[in-house]
Design an enzyme around this catalytic site. Structure first.
Site, short mmCIF file in Angstrom:
data_model
loop_
_atom_site.label_atom_id
_atom_site.label_comp_id
_atom_site.label_asym_id
_atom_site.label_seq_id
_atom_site.Cartn_x
_atom_site.Cartn_y
_atom_site.Cartn_z
N SER A 148 -3.24 -3.60 -0.71
CA SER A 148 -2.65 -3.92 -2.00
C SER A 148 -3.54 -4.92 -2.75
O SER A 148 -4.70 -4.61 -3.02
CB SER A 148 -1.22 -4.43 -1.80
OG SER A 148 -0.52 -4.44 -3.02
N ASP A 226 4.78 5.40 -2.30
CA ASP A 226 4.58 3.98 -2.61
C ASP A 226 5.10 3.72 -4.02
O ASP A 226 4.58 4.28 -4.99
CB ASP A 226 3.08 3.70 -2.52
CG ASP A 226 2.73 2.23 -2.71
OD1 ASP A 226 3.44 1.54 -3.46
OD2 ASP A 226 1.74 1.80 -2.12
N HIS A 259 4.72 1.44 0.85
CA HIS A 259 3.77 0.33 0.67
C HIS A 259 3.82 -0.67 1.82
O HIS A 259 3.13 -1.69 1.78
CB HIS A 259 4.12 -0.38 -0.65
CG HIS A 259 3.02 -1.23 -1.23
ND1 HIS A 259 1.87 -0.71 -1.74
CD2 HIS A 259 2.89 -2.59 -1.35
CE1 HIS A 259 1.08 -1.68 -2.17
NE2 HIS A 259 1.67 -2.85 -1.95
#
Lengths: 279, 279
Positions: A148, A226, A259
């Site tokens: 991320s 995600d 995620h």
């Protein structure tokens, strides 16, 4: 350096350290995994893992399930913190999760009140490697990966320093921070409104500066479920840029994954074996 | 039942649920891992994992690194919470970590103010299995394992119900709660001072009631550097009792390992393969 904790795991050692950092002008914490093979006589290659928003040095080490394969291959892993911390370190006044503490974005801030401590680019790309290569049984064979915000960090640091790494990978990276809400908020605060400064940390732009000889082996895993994909991560910007450049990146859209660290744990083995191949 | 979260991991699903429990008279949360093989037509065997002091349903699922092998073997895992929770559920007035919330000790409390909700033995040994076997694609092939307080829970529940499980294992279990500070504090609070009630939940005593036919396959891993070993865990009491009974348990003293999930992660694969063998 102060040793904060040491745990035996898969025959190696997980250790947490704190040290007074010159770049960030505060005490920084990092965690390192040393596989059983690592000795002063036989140092091992080192993977840098950069974590995402809200994380510390602990999340990856506790949740990724990376040690078994790292111990098998004989590679060390370091997980630095994601921002400066401590008394006197600026934070978002409202305690936002995406600015300030836990949200350093791996750049050198130029704006007040951030500039004094938020020098994470320099910390990760210079100070920490020098420290580790001096004090730990690791070689100068380096790979870099992240998740991320840390995927943005890994990609942008590798693209700016291709000579320092043998390979780069990311899970769910923020691919174009100059056009997504997380990136725009952080870059505005840390760098001001100068677009040129922003472009120095946007992987979908930095990739275009690389010569073909600087094309590091690159693996990206992205979960199709995600919830940040469309608005924040924008992986198509990097995939498209790579395609135009004939940069043969390995981008994998993993169906049904989200995620979380459950996603990372599912594929971290592939990333470790990928990096090991290029050391 | 209410689905709280669902994450794809190693091709299977990690899910968290809450439900109103009859035994504990409150809303209980549990997490379950369903491997990719699990379908209504092809249910899979189920491992019960009981966690230690301060834990919830989340610790094992996030930190143990168990999913890869569970997915390979095709076994489900359930991680219940370690106590009742919620408004009106009694807690230690000083918020001690070893009594009240997060410290149910897998027994049925008889004393005030605990008796109403602290019925974890009945919840784990009866209500939860009935719920899971009705609503999830799992068979009645059951194994049970746990860590520390949950190691005590796994051993004592298996010894009291050997017909319900095919095998049992533990990491760093509290082996003789009637003589260690954690156990004495909890048993005094939950059961009063009646020694007979205490003995109903002490594995080093319960093991002596088993007939040779009731000797379940039993694996225990204990870290030699576990700071709780001498005072709280007392594994020698169980090892000695087993020896006297000619109960062939597999007790492994793992050199240099501590009480943490880093230790569990290092050896969980052995436990999963051990249980799978006896389903």
């Amino acid at each position: 350096m102060q040793l904060l904790a040491s745990n035996k795991v898969f025959g190696g050692l997980h250790q947490r350290y704190s040290h007074q950092a010159e770049s960030t002008q505060c005490e920084m914490t990092f965690a390192v995994y040393l596989p059983p093979q690592a000795t002063a006589e036989q140092p091992v290659p080192l993977l840098y893992w950069l974590s995402g928003l809200t994380c510390s040095d602990e999340n990856f080490m506790q949740k990724a399930g990376a040690f078994k394969v790292a111990a098998e291959l004989g590679m060390a892993i370091v997980a630095p913190d994601t921002s400066p911390r401590g008394e006197g370190v600026a934070d978002d006044p409202e305690g936002a999760y995406d600015l300030g503490l836990g949200a350093g974005f791996y750049i050198n801030a130029t704006q007040l009140p951030w500039a004094k401590h938020y020098q994470m680019y320099r910390y990760i790309s210079e100070e920490l490697p020098a420290l580790l290569e001096q004090h730990f049984p690791v070689t100068q064979q380096r790979a870099i990966a992240g998740h991320s915000m840390g995927g943005h960090g890994a990609l942008s640091i590798a693209f700016k320093n291709p000579e320092r790494f043998s390979s780069v990978s990311a899970f769910s990276p923020i691919c174009q921070p100059t056009t997504c809400p997380w990136g725009q908020k952080a870059f505005t605060a840390y760098l001001g409104s100068v677009q040129q400064a922003w472009q120095e940390h946007d992987s979908s732009l930095l990739i275009k500066r690389l010569t073909p000889e600087q094309h590091l082996p690159l693996l990206i895993d992205q979960g199709s479920d995600d919830s940040f994909l469309a608005e924040q991560l924008k992986s198509e910007t990097l995939v498209d840029a790579a395609k135009q450049l004939n940069y043969a990146i390995n981008f994998r859209m993993q169906q049904g994954y989200d995620h979380s660290y459950f996603f990372i744990a599912s594929f971290i083995e592939d990333h470790l074996r990928f990096h090991y191949k290029y050391f």
